[in-house]
Design an enzyme around this catalytic site. Sequence first.
Site, PDB file in Angstrom:
ATOM      1  CD  GLU A  49      -3.097  -1.256   2.071  1.00  0.00           C
ATOM      2  OE1 GLU A  49      -2.750  -0.615   3.128  1.00  0.00           O
ATOM      3  OE2 GLU A  49      -3.683  -2.209   2.065  1.00  0.00           O
ATOM      4  CB  CYS A  58      -3.700  -6.652  -5.804  1.00  0.00           C
ATOM      5  SG  CYS A  58      -5.304  -5.721  -5.706  1.00  0.00           S
ATOM      6  CD  GLU A  60      -4.862 -10.973  -5.835  1.00  0.00           C
ATOM      7  OE1 GLU A  60      -4.308 -10.163  -5.154  1.00  0.00           O
ATOM      8  OE2 GLU A  60      -6.138 -11.436  -5.443  1.00  0.00           O
ATOM      9  CB  CYS A  94      -5.848  -9.155  -9.419  1.00  0.00           C
ATOM     10  SG  CYS A  94      -4.991  -7.984  -8.567  1.00  0.00           S
TER      11      CYS A  94
HETATM   12  N1  THU Z   1      -6.057  -6.765  -2.193  1.00  0.00           N
HETATM   13  C1  THU Z   1      -5.314  -7.470  -2.807  1.00  0.00           C
HETATM   14  O1  THU Z   1      -3.864  -7.649  -2.570  1.00  0.00           O
HETATM   15  N2  THU Z   1      -5.711  -8.589  -3.551  1.00  0.00           N
HETATM   16  C2  THU Z   1      -7.183  -8.491  -3.892  1.00  0.00           C
HETATM   17  O2  THU Z   1      -7.499  -9.496  -4.550  1.00  0.00           O
HETATM   18  C3  THU Z   1      -7.903  -7.567  -3.191  1.00  0.00           C
HETATM   19  C4  THU Z   1      -7.605  -6.157  -2.308  1.00  0.00           C
HETATM   20  C5  THU Z   1      -5.444  -5.759  -1.456  1.00  0.00           C
HETATM   21  C6  THU Z   1      -5.357  -4.156  -1.817  1.00  0.00           C
HETATM   22  C7  THU Z   1      -5.439  -3.257  -0.467  1.00  0.00           C
HETATM   23  O3  THU Z   1      -4.011  -3.451   0.014  1.00  0.00           O
HETATM   24  C8  THU Z   1      -6.026  -4.180   0.408  1.00  0.00           C
HETATM   25  O4  THU Z   1      -6.133  -5.551  -0.148  1.00  0.00           O
HETATM   26  C9  THU Z   1      -7.683  -3.720   0.832  1.00  0.00           C
HETATM   27  O5  THU Z   1      -8.190  -3.740  -0.339  1.00  0.00           O
END
Ligand code: THU
Length: 139
Positions: A49, A58, A60, A94
């Site tokens: 983040e 994300c 993935e 993703c």
């Molecule tokens: N997030 C992921 O890493 N993968 C997902 O498929 C859904 C969301 C992360 C993004 C962010 O850092 C946190 O989860 C909340 O949305």
Amino acid sequence: MPIDDASWSELEIAAREASERAYCPYSRFRVGAAVLTDDGSIWSGCNVENASYGLTICAERNAIFHAVAAGKRVVIAIVVFTPTDRPTAPCGACRQVIFEFGAATIVRSICRGRERLEEPIRVLLPEAFGPSNLDGSFQ
Ligand code: THU
């Protein structure tokens, strides 16, 4: 390409371990992902983040970009782990990136509970736009 049990368990372990490295001070939602590429290697990633929230990546996509940066181009399977009671399916962005590197990729989501999700990317992203749409036939 069939995926053996040993590869699935390696992927699951790698995704769990990656979630522990998540940088998520804003959401506190830890996500780990691991991909299996066509040469049998495994690449992991976590969500990262930023104080400028929209710059977040994300888990993935981080795992896939990790594999691509190492020269891999075909993703056979991806495992997503979240330390939640229920599994988390990949977000839309993703799904699009998974499809780019494997129209037949199997997507498995696992969590700390027993429930899991498993679907081919084509089911998660029906009527997908992808590399074959840009094969030149539109010119
Ligand atoms: N997030 C992921 O890493 N993968 C997902 O498929 C859904 C969301 C992360 C993004 C962010 O850092 C946190 O989860 C909340 O949305």
